[in-house]
Design a protein around this motif. Structure first.
Motif, short mmCIF file in Angstrom:
data_model
loop_
_atom_site.label_atom_id
_atom_site.label_comp_id
_atom_site.label_asym_id
_atom_site.label_seq_id
_atom_site.Cartn_x
_atom_site.Cartn_y
_atom_site.Cartn_z
N SER A 51 7.69 -3.39 -0.81
CA SER A 51 6.99 -3.22 0.46
C SER A 51 7.66 -4.02 1.57
CB SER A 51 5.53 -3.63 0.32
OG SER A 51 4.87 -2.83 -0.64
N ALA A 52 8.05 -5.26 1.25
CA ALA A 52 8.68 -6.11 2.25
C ALA A 52 10.04 -5.54 2.67
CB ALA A 52 8.85 -7.53 1.70
N THR A 53 10.79 -5.03 1.72
CA THR A 53 12.10 -4.45 2.05
C THR A 53 11.95 -3.24 2.96
OG1 THR A 53 13.08 -5.21 -0.02
CG2 THR A 53 14.17 -3.38 1.08
N VAL A 54 10.98 -2.37 2.67
CA VAL A 54 10.78 -1.19 3.51
C VAL A 54 10.34 -1.60 4.91
CG1 VAL A 54 9.37 0.88 3.84
CG2 VAL A 54 10.34 0.36 1.58
N ARG A 55 9.44 -2.58 5.01
CA ARG A 55 9.01 -3.05 6.33
C ARG A 55 10.19 -3.63 7.12
NH1 ARG A 55 4.49 -5.10 3.50
NH2 ARG A 55 5.45 -7.19 3.48
N ASN A 56 11.04 -4.37 6.45
CA ASN A 56 12.22 -4.93 7.12
C ASN A 56 13.16 -3.84 7.62
OD1 ASN A 56 11.37 -7.55 6.74
ND2 ASN A 56 12.50 -7.82 4.80
N LEU A 57 13.35 -2.80 6.79
CA LEU A 57 14.20 -1.69 7.21
C LEU A 57 13.60 -0.97 8.42
CD1 LEU A 57 15.46 0.04 3.93
CD2 LEU A 57 16.85 -1.06 5.69
N GLU A 58 12.29 -0.73 8.39
CA GLU A 58 11.64 -0.05 9.50
C GLU A 58 11.77 -0.87 10.79
OE1 GLU A 58 8.17 2.65 7.43
OE2 GLU A 58 7.77 0.50 7.70
N ARG A 59 11.66 -2.19 10.65
CA ARG A 59 11.80 -3.06 11.82
C ARG A 59 13.24 -3.06 12.32
NH1 ARG A 59 8.92 -6.75 9.98
NH2 ARG A 59 10.54 -7.93 8.87
N GLU A 60 14.19 -3.12 11.37
CA GLU A 60 15.60 -3.15 11.76
C GLU A 60 16.05 -1.84 12.40
OE1 GLU A 60 19.98 -3.67 9.55
OE2 GLU A 60 18.14 -4.26 8.52
N TRP A 61 15.61 -0.71 11.82
CA TRP A 61 16.02 0.59 12.33
C TRP A 61 15.15 1.09 13.48
CZ3 TRP A 61 16.79 3.32 6.92
CH2 TRP A 61 17.96 2.82 6.32
N GLY A 62 13.99 0.49 13.65
CA GLY A 62 13.10 0.91 14.73
C GLY A 62 12.44 2.25 14.50
N VAL A 63 12.18 2.60 13.25
CA VAL A 63 11.53 3.88 12.92
C VAL A 63 10.50 3.63 11.83
CG1 VAL A 63 13.55 5.28 13.51
CG2 VAL A 63 13.25 4.48 11.15
N THR A 64 9.59 4.60 11.68
CA THR A 64 8.67 4.61 10.55
C THR A 64 9.26 5.50 9.47
OG1 THR A 64 6.74 4.29 11.97
CG2 THR A 64 6.35 5.24 9.78
N LEU A 65 9.51 4.91 8.29
CA LEU A 65 10.16 5.66 7.21
C LEU A 65 9.16 6.44 6.37
CD1 LEU A 65 12.74 2.98 6.04
CD2 LEU A 65 13.19 5.02 7.42
N PHE A 66 7.96 5.89 6.20
CA PHE A 66 6.96 6.51 5.32
C PHE A 66 5.60 6.52 6.00
CE2 PHE A 66 10.11 4.54 2.50
CZ PHE A 66 10.45 5.62 1.70
N HIS A 67 4.84 7.56 5.70
CA HIS A 67 3.42 7.61 6.05
C HIS A 67 2.65 7.21 4.80
CE1 HIS A 67 4.26 9.26 9.91
NE2 HIS A 67 4.71 10.43 9.45
N ARG A 68 1.86 6.16 4.90
CA ARG A 68 1.16 5.62 3.75
C ARG A 68 -0.33 5.92 3.85
NH1 ARG A 68 4.91 2.54 6.14
NH2 ARG A 68 6.35 1.20 4.97
N THR A 69 -0.91 6.37 2.75
CA THR A 69 -2.35 6.51 2.64
C THR A 69 -2.80 5.78 1.38
OG1 THR A 69 -2.30 8.54 1.33
CG2 THR A 69 -2.23 8.80 3.73
N THR A 70 -4.07 5.82 1.10
CA THR A 70 -4.58 5.13 -0.09
C THR A 70 -3.97 5.69 -1.37
OG1 THR A 70 -6.68 4.76 1.05
CG2 THR A 70 -6.67 4.45 -1.34
N HIS A 71 -3.74 7.01 -1.39
CA HIS A 71 -3.30 7.66 -2.63
C HIS A 71 -1.88 8.21 -2.57
CE1 HIS A 71 -7.42 7.39 -4.04
NE2 HIS A 71 -7.84 7.98 -2.93
#
Length: 301
Positions: free
Chosen positions: A33-53
């Protein structure tokens, strides 16, 4: 950003799950989760749409996935070159296989993998099973390094194919079926028969549908089943007929096999690697091993 970040992004995309990606990468979920958040912050985009399931790629994530896979493939190619210089093969080979009971076109996939591992113990072979059309797409997108295919074609867009066998497709029916004693049949003889066949993405189903369409006949499907043993069971109990190679029927089953003349479905067993990126030395070595293990019928058969 480093290669590990890209591997994490690709793993989450392919698994559609942070927890499964963590298992695959042998790390804790919080690290993924931390790696994906860092990538999204670095690239300036949302990579995934997350829901509960569910975890789904965003449009930006889908656009970047191919580039991430290409970067990982390029890095792997450098590693492969180093291994070749050192004189040994290492790494992981992601292999797609089909479903078959007695081998694929006379080729035992298990025997091929066993022989490959004995010759190249430094290479780990990961296996993924599925329909031929699905497996072909996974090779194109980089999800698999190579795959066995059973399709009507010996040329497919985006793939380099090494043909291993072209087994004959036969009518499989109950021994007391009205056509069981025939020396051969034509597709028109089968127009009113209830058929049992595989799902649409499977190679034999594609071959059968193409053959019936070319003959201007309907493909009278009564049962769609994704298990070859169950299809054989339906045939042995007289519920349906099927068109398949003899090697897909377990020995001893009460099934009559009748040749099909004039426009019989064509089924080609191949191994596929991607056209747009070079196959690594492990993939090339596996293709060579598969060729050595492929069945070749004697001239009089």
């Amino acid at each position: 950003m480093d290669l590990r970040h890209l591997e994490t992004f690709v793993a989450v995309a392919e698994e559609s799950s942070f927890s499964r990606a963590a298992d695959r990468l042998h790390v804790v979920q919080s690290a993924v989760s931390a790696t994906v958040r860092n990538l999204e912050r670095e690239w300036g985009v949302t990579l995934f749409h997350r829901t509960t399931h569910r975890v789904e790629l965003s449009p930006e994530g889908r656009a970047l996935l191919g580039e991430a896979r290409a970067a990982l493939a390029a890095a792997a190619a450098v590693g492969h070159a180093v291994d070749e210089v050192r004189g040994g093969l290492r790494g992981t080979l992601r292999l797609g296989i089909m479903q078959a009971t007695q081998g694929q076109g006379g080729l035992s996939v298990a025997a091929t993998i066993a022989a490959f591992r004995a010759e190249h113990p430094g290479v780990s072979v990961q296996v993924r099973q599925g329909g031929s059309a699905e497996q072909a797409e996974r090779v194109r997108t980089g999800e698999l390094d190579l795959t066995f295919l059973g399709l009507p074609d010996d040329a497919l867009p985006g793939l380099d194919l090494t043909v291993l066998a072209e087994p004959e497709l036969l009518l499989a029916c109950h021994p007391e079926h009205r056509l069981a004693a025939r020396k051969s049949v034509e597709l028109k003889d089968l127009a009113d028969e209830p058929f049992c066949d595989l799902p649409p993405s499977w190679g034999i189903r594609i071959a059968n549908e193409r053959a019936f369409a070319a003959a201007g006949l309907p493909h009278p499907l009564a049962y769609e089943i994704n298990d070859l043993a169950t299809i054989t069971d339906f045939v042995t109990h007289g519920l349906a007929v099927a068109i398949m190679p003899s090697f897909m029927i377990a020995p001893g089953r009460p099934v009559a096999l009748v040749p099909i003349r004039r426009g019989a479905p064509r089924f080609v067993v191949s191994i596929a690697t991607p056209t747009r990126r070079p196959a690594g030395p492990a993939a090339r070595a596996f293709v060579a091993m598969a060729q050595r293990h492929a069945y070749t019928a004697p001239p009089d058969e």
